[in-house]
Design a protein around this motif. Sequence first.
Motif, mmCIF file in Angstrom:
data_model
loop_
_atom_site.group_PDB
_atom_site.id
_atom_site.type_symbol
_atom_site.label_atom_id
_atom_site.label_comp_id
_atom_site.label_asym_id
_atom_site.label_seq_id
_atom_site.Cartn_x
_atom_site.Cartn_y
_atom_site.Cartn_z
ATOM 1 N N PRO A 191 -2.929 2.884 -4.187
ATOM 2 C CA PRO A 191 -2.967 2.263 -2.255
ATOM 3 C C PRO A 191 -4.937 2.639 -2.081
ATOM 4 O O PRO A 191 -5.285 1.806 -1.227
ATOM 5 N N SER A 228 2.857 0.932 -3.608
ATOM 6 C CA SER A 228 1.949 1.093 -4.643
ATOM 7 C C SER A 228 2.073 2.600 -5.406
ATOM 8 O O SER A 228 2.207 2.980 -5.621
ATOM 9 N N GLY A 229 2.410 3.985 -4.085
ATOM 10 C CA GLY A 229 2.439 5.413 -4.451
ATOM 11 C C GLY A 229 3.078 5.678 -5.348
ATOM 12 O O GLY A 229 3.433 6.761 -6.114
ATOM 13 N N ALA A 256 -1.696 5.915 3.735
ATOM 14 C CA ALA A 256 -0.417 6.019 2.173
ATOM 15 C C ALA A 256 -1.588 6.565 1.030
ATOM 16 O O ALA A 256 -0.704 7.479 0.857
ATOM 17 N N LEU A 257 -2.506 6.679 1.169
ATOM 18 C CA LEU A 257 -3.733 7.198 0.538
ATOM 19 C C LEU A 257 -3.987 7.932 0.418
ATOM 20 O O LEU A 257 -3.505 9.634 -0.656
ATOM 21 N N HIS A 286 -2.420 1.821 7.687
ATOM 22 C CA HIS A 286 -1.660 1.814 6.580
ATOM 23 C C HIS A 286 -2.129 2.540 5.598
ATOM 24 O O HIS A 286 -1.182 3.176 4.625
ATOM 25 N N VAL A 287 -2.886 1.141 4.997
ATOM 26 C CA VAL A 287 -3.478 2.040 4.134
ATOM 27 C C VAL A 287 -3.986 3.183 3.633
ATOM 28 O O VAL A 287 -3.667 4.068 2.841
ATOM 29 N N GLY A 339 0.725 -0.978 -0.232
ATOM 30 C CA GLY A 339 -0.124 0.118 -0.128
ATOM 31 C C GLY A 339 0.980 0.787 0.423
ATOM 32 O O GLY A 339 0.407 2.500 -0.725
ATOM 33 N N HIS A 340 2.124 1.178 0.859
ATOM 34 C CA HIS A 340 2.872 2.627 1.042
ATOM 35 C C HIS A 340 3.338 3.071 -0.299
ATOM 36 O O HIS A 340 3.974 3.514 -0.753
#
Length: 215
Positions: free
Chosen positions: A124, A115-116, A145-146, A141-142, A112-113
Amino acid sequence: MSVAVHDPTPPPTPYGRGWPVRYGPQNNHLRLTHADRDAVAHLLKEAYAEGRLDTDEFEERLEAAMGAKVHGDLEPLLSDLIPEGTPVHSPPAAQQPSSPPSSSERVTALIGHYSGYFVSALGPLAVLLINGNSSAFVRRHVVEALNFQLTFIVGSMVLWFFSWLVLPLVAWGFMLLGWMFLPMVAGLVAVFGGRWKYPFTWRPIKEDQGEPGRP
């Protein structure tokens, strides 16, 4: 002339859930738990609030309740407040610490982190839609991140609009450095099962929306 009517129904207990603590000769020898003492303290506070105990009586009984060792020590403190044998329910226990996140949860949070870096907020967001409701750890966490990626996108648009000024351009440079390094740190924190909050981040997405699983 008024006639007092005896109601055989025992008064309602202050808590509907918890471990039952019954007072009686058969249990006088049992050792008390912290929850037992808290339940009795609650009853004493209610009796004091209702005026059934004066200040000195309340303080004396509360001190004795906190120092009690077995159920028999509490019986004299409650004998004139509740009928003998009435179940006294302790307050709901504090939430137990959650178990450590599994390896798959940590990897999913890491994705999730990271993928940004490749698709910005879409990374995310995709992880959140696929796995966000399966684990509170992953969702926490996701979502963070989003929110960070959304902050970077919106902040970049605003700063570039004022790019003819020097200061916004410098601020965007710091934002870019944060975008490059902060997700890396966040991913490492996720791998070790920790919590992470991006600094200076706008959080339009809340992590507690429909969050099942671990707290």
